[in-house]
Design a protein around this motif. Sequence first.
Motif, PDB file in Angstrom:
ATOM      1  N   ASP A 203       0.838  -1.212   0.000  1.00  0.00           N
ATOM      2  CA  ASP A 203       0.000   0.000   0.000  1.00  0.00           C
ATOM      3  C   ASP A 203       0.863   1.247   0.000  1.00  0.00           C
ATOM      4  O   ASP A 203       0.544   2.240  -0.671  1.00  0.00           O
ATOM      5  CB  ASP A 203      -0.909   0.018   1.236  1.00  0.00           C
ATOM      6  CG  ASP A 203      -2.028  -0.997   1.094  1.00  0.00           C
ATOM      7  OD1 ASP A 203      -2.221  -1.510  -0.022  1.00  0.00           O
ATOM      8  OD2 ASP A 203      -2.692  -1.284   2.124  1.00  0.00           O
ATOM      9  N   ALA A 204       1.956   1.204   0.778  1.00  0.00           N
ATOM     10  CA  ALA A 204       2.816   2.394   0.857  1.00  0.00           C
ATOM     11  C   ALA A 204       3.435   2.713  -0.509  1.00  0.00           C
ATOM     12  O   ALA A 204       3.491   3.873  -0.917  1.00  0.00           O
ATOM     13  CB  ALA A 204       3.912   2.179   1.899  1.00  0.00           C
TER      14      ALA A 204
ATOM     15  N   LEU B 239       2.214   1.812  -3.522  1.00  0.00           N
ATOM     16  CA  LEU B 239       1.190   2.246  -4.483  1.00  0.00           C
ATOM     17  C   LEU B 239       0.707   3.657  -4.170  1.00  0.00           C
ATOM     18  O   LEU B 239       0.548   4.495  -5.065  1.00  0.00           O
ATOM     19  CB  LEU B 239       0.014   1.256  -4.499  1.00  0.00           C
ATOM     20  CG  LEU B 239       0.365  -0.152  -5.018  1.00  0.00           C
ATOM     21  CD1 LEU B 239      -0.843  -1.082  -4.928  1.00  0.00           C
ATOM     22  CD2 LEU B 239       0.891  -0.107  -6.453  1.00  0.00           C
ATOM     23  N   SER B 240       0.521   3.963  -2.870  1.00  0.00           N
ATOM     24  CA  SER B 240       0.057   5.322  -2.574  1.00  0.00           C
ATOM     25  C   SER B 240       1.187   6.326  -2.802  1.00  0.00           C
ATOM     26  O   SER B 240       0.938   7.461  -3.219  1.00  0.00           O
ATOM     27  CB  SER B 240      -0.574   5.430  -1.187  1.00  0.00           C
ATOM     28  OG  SER B 240       0.417   5.372  -0.217  1.00  0.00           O
ATOM     29  N   GLY B 241       2.442   5.874  -2.611  1.00  0.00           N
ATOM     30  CA  GLY B 241       3.581   6.749  -2.930  1.00  0.00           C
ATOM     31  C   GLY B 241       3.594   7.098  -4.417  1.00  0.00           C
ATOM     32  O   GLY B 241       3.760   8.256  -4.802  1.00  0.00           O
TER      33      GLY B 241
ATOM     34  N   ASP C 169       1.101   7.177  -6.439  1.00  0.00           N
ATOM     35  CA  ASP C 169      -0.004   8.112  -6.674  1.00  0.00           C
ATOM     36  C   ASP C 169       0.369   9.528  -6.263  1.00  0.00           C
ATOM     37  O   ASP C 169       0.074  10.491  -6.965  1.00  0.00           O
ATOM     38  CB  ASP C 169      -1.233   7.666  -5.868  1.00  0.00           C
ATOM     39  CG  ASP C 169      -2.236   6.947  -6.756  1.00  0.00           C
ATOM     40  OD1 ASP C 169      -2.238   7.232  -7.972  1.00  0.00           O
ATOM     41  OD2 ASP C 169      -3.007   6.122  -6.230  1.00  0.00           O
ATOM     42  N   THR C 170       1.012   9.634  -5.094  1.00  0.00           N
ATOM     43  CA  THR C 170       1.399  10.962  -4.597  1.00  0.00           C
ATOM     44  C   THR C 170       2.335  11.665  -5.581  1.00  0.00           C
ATOM     45  O   THR C 170       2.296  12.879  -5.732  1.00  0.00           O
ATOM     46  CB  THR C 170       2.125  10.825  -3.231  1.00  0.00           C
ATOM     47  OG1 THR C 170       1.269  10.107  -2.366  1.00  0.00           O
ATOM     48  CG2 THR C 170       2.484  12.160  -2.631  1.00  0.00           C
TER      49      THR C 170
ATOM     50  N   HIS D 137       0.717   7.477 -12.287  1.00  0.00           N
ATOM     51  CA  HIS D 137      -0.487   6.639 -12.363  1.00  0.00           C
ATOM     52  C   HIS D 137      -0.280   5.529 -13.385  1.00  0.00           C
ATOM     53  O   HIS D 137       0.101   5.790 -14.514  1.00  0.00           O
ATOM     54  CB  HIS D 137      -1.695   7.504 -12.714  1.00  0.00           C
ATOM     55  CG  HIS D 137      -1.858   8.664 -11.767  1.00  0.00           C
ATOM     56  ND1 HIS D 137      -1.995   8.498 -10.401  1.00  0.00           N
ATOM     57  CD2 HIS D 137      -1.840  10.000 -11.983  1.00  0.00           C
ATOM     58  CE1 HIS D 137      -2.083   9.692  -9.823  1.00  0.00           C
ATOM     59  NE2 HIS D 137      -1.989  10.621 -10.755  1.00  0.00           N
TER      60      HIS D 137
END
Length: 290
Positions: A55-56, A58-60, A62-63, A67
């Motif tokens: 998760d870290a 993938l969300s990184g 995105d940040t 994409h």
Amino acid sequence: MSYVGRFAPTPSGPLHFGSLVAAVASYLDARANKGRWLVRIEDLDPPRTVPGSIDAILSGLDTFGLHWDGEPMLQSQRQQAYCEALELLRQDGQIYTCSCSRAQFRTNPLYTCHCLTHPPSQKDVAIRIALPHQIITVDDVIIGPQSQNLAHEVGNFVVQRKDQLFSYQLAVVVDDAEQNISHIIRGSDLYHQTPRQVWLQTCLSYKQPIYGHLPIVTNNQGQKLSKQHLARPLDITQAPALLSEALERLGQAAPCNFRQAPVEEQLAWAVTQWDINNVPKRMQDPIAFV
Ligand code: GLU
Ligand code: ZN
């Protein structure tokens, strides 16, 4: 040929500067070539996956505005495909069982042939691929061509470990083929592993992708940085500054007035400017951010 690129992180922690640079480079090369950009999580060894790191990562991404297309592939769900590939190698007579310990061939890659002529009788064995005495040359679009005599320089390498886990080498080529990856832009730590992957692609009749390895990161004295030094997590509240630092390291520095711009704006600009020939042969330590 339609362009498909990928970023394939191992979930051993959140993004760090080295992985950000690799993600940005593969993303920009894909988008500049109007290609797709996929993410594959290399959680091949589930006990070594750090909880929360998928998760870290993938969300990184995105940040940072990176994409991806489609759903990320997870190696932990691909055991069947690896089994099938191993079976093809077996039918072709390319693999054999080996009970040796690593210590036995540390100084001599040719020792990895021992069990070819002395088949082990025990059950807990690794599976190795038998390599020909042949030079493999890979033309790297960033670093240039490299040649390796795998049998002499590497030795018959493991495709399935004693604990039944499939090796990174096997998994990565099976998955790159499954995802139709045409271009692999990644960190230089994998440069010397590429001929092994190309050999497996040959054995499995897969198409060979185009490879480009980002240069080694050095400090300002030209010394190679240790993984530990580069592996500190990124402060994502600094995403625009970090992204512009990554672009600069890649030889694609944005004009000054762009450096604090939102990440999506920076990336949109960088896609139009991307030139893989500007990636430097050596990359300097991003002192301010590690
Ligand atoms: N999972 C590997 C890593 O994080 C990268 C594999 C690859 O790009 O081929 O180092
Ligand atoms: Zn052996």
